[in-house]
Design an enzyme around this catalytic site. Structure first.
Site, PDB file in Angstrom:
ATOM      1  N   LEU A  79       0.805  -1.075  -0.391  1.00  0.00           N
ATOM      2  CA  LEU A  79       0.054   0.480  -0.053  1.00  0.00           C
ATOM      3  C   LEU A  79       1.037   1.224   0.158  1.00  0.00           C
ATOM      4  O   LEU A  79       2.326   1.608   0.941  1.00  0.00           O
ATOM      5  CB  LEU A  79      -0.692   0.000   0.950  1.00  0.00           C
ATOM      6  N   ASP A  80       0.436   2.421  -0.614  1.00  0.00           N
ATOM      7  CA  ASP A  80       1.432   4.048  -0.696  1.00  0.00           C
ATOM      8  C   ASP A  80       1.704   4.082   0.828  1.00  0.00           C
ATOM      9  O   ASP A  80       0.620   3.686   1.638  1.00  0.00           O
ATOM     10  CB  ASP A  80       0.891   4.514  -1.287  1.00  0.00           C
ATOM     11  N   ARG A  81       2.317   4.614   1.608  1.00  0.00           N
ATOM     12  CA  ARG A  81       2.732   5.098   2.657  1.00  0.00           C
ATOM     13  C   ARG A  81       1.465   6.173   2.691  1.00  0.00           C
ATOM     14  O   ARG A  81       1.721   5.813   4.070  1.00  0.00           O
ATOM     15  CB  ARG A  81       4.182   6.408   1.775  1.00  0.00           C
TER      16      ARG A  81
END
Ligand code: URA
Length: 236
Positions: free
Chosen positions: A92-94
Site C-alpha cells: 500500500l502506498d505510504r
C-alpha cells in the site's frame, strides 16, 4: 505432508479420503474451504502450523516495502516480534491506510501477488470535486493510464461529505497495478485526498483499530487461497 510422488502413492493405496471417499483419481480437485480431507481417517489441513497470517490495519505514514532503507517506519515495526520474519503481501502506498496482509508463507504471498489473479480489492477514497455520473461510468468501464487501460471496476458513491467540493466513493479493482486507484482518479480529474483499503476478497478490515493486527482464521486463509486460485487467469 508428503512429496508429490509419495502423495500419489498414499492416494493410490486408498489411505487418503475426500469427504469419506477414498476411491480417488490422481489429480482430484478439492476445495479446501468445503472438502474434508483425511489421511488414515485423520483430518489433514492444507495449511502448515508454522505458517502465520496476519491482517494489519496500516496507518498512513508507514511504509509497506520493507526494502526501503530510508523509511523511518515500516509495517514490520507494527508486527509482533515473536513470530519470526514476516513479509507484507503486496503493498500500500505510504499515504494509503487500511488492510495489509503479512505472512511467512511464501507460496501464499506469491499466489496473492500473482499478476494474473483477480481477487477484488475494495478501497474507500475521498477525492477533490464532485463526481458526475459520466465520470463514474468512465471509472467503471476502464481508464486509460500510461500502462494501458484499466479493467472494469465497481464504483459506488458513498454518502456526501460535509466538506465542500469533495466526494467519497468506494471502488473495487480486480488487478493490482502500482498506485492504481490514485492514478485512475487523477486521470478523471478527481485527485485522491485520502485512501483506505477496506477489503481483499471476503476479508474485511472491519473494526480493527489503526496500527493494530490480528491473526487470520484458518477459514479466512483458505477462503482467500481458494479465491485466488479460482480467479487466476491461465497464461496465454
Ligand atoms: N491504489 C493506490 O493508488 N494506492 C494504493 O496504495 C493501493 C491501490
Amino acid at each position: 505432508m508428503a512429496s508429490l510422488r509419495a502423495s500419489e502413492l498414499l492416494i493410490a493405496s486408498g489411505r487418503v479420503a475426500v469427504n469419506g471417499n477414498n476411491r480417488l483419481e490422481l489429480g482430484v480437485k478439492v476445495d479446501p474451504t468445503r472438502d474434508r480431507i483425511t489421511l488414515d481417517g485423520k483430518s489433514v489441513s492444507l495449511l502448515s502450523e508454522l505458517h502465520r497470517y496476519l491482517v494489519l490495519h496500516k496507518p498512513t505514514g508507514v511504509t509497506s516495502t520493507t526494502s526501503d532503507r530510508y523509511a523511518s517506519k515500516t509495517v514490520l515495526d507494527l508486527a509482533p516480534s515473536d513470530m519470526g520474519r514476516l513479509y507484507p503481501v503486496g503493498r500500500l502506498d505510504r499515504e494509503t491506510s487500511g488492510l495489509l496482509l503479512l505472512t511467512n508463507d511464501g507460496a501464499f504471498a506469491n499466489l496473492m501477488m500473482h499478476p494474473r489473479h483477480h481477487v477484488p480489492r475494495v478501497y474507500r477514497a475521498r477525492v477533490k470535486g464532485i463526481l458526475q455520473p459520466e465520470t463514474l461510468d468512465v471509472l467503471r468501464s476502464g481508464v486509460d493510464l500510461e500502462d494501458g487501460k484499466t479493467q472494469p471496476s465497481h464504483v459506488r458513491r458513498l454518502p456526501a461529505l460535509t466538506v465542500p467540493d469533495a466526494d467519497a466513493l468506494e471502488i473495487t479493482v480486480f488487478e493490482g497495478r502500482n498506485r492504481q486507484v490514485r492514478r485512475m482518479l487523477e486521470a478523471v480529474g478527481h485527485p485522491v485526498t485520502a485512501l483506505c483499503r477496506v477489503a481483499i476478497g471476503p476479508l474485511k478490515l472491519g473494526r480493527l483499530p489503526r496500527g493494530r493486527w490480528r491473526e487470520m482464521t484458518r477459514g479466512e486463509v483458505e477462503q482467500l487461497r481458494a479465491l485466488a486460485l479460482r480467479t487466476t487467469a491461465p497464461a496465454v
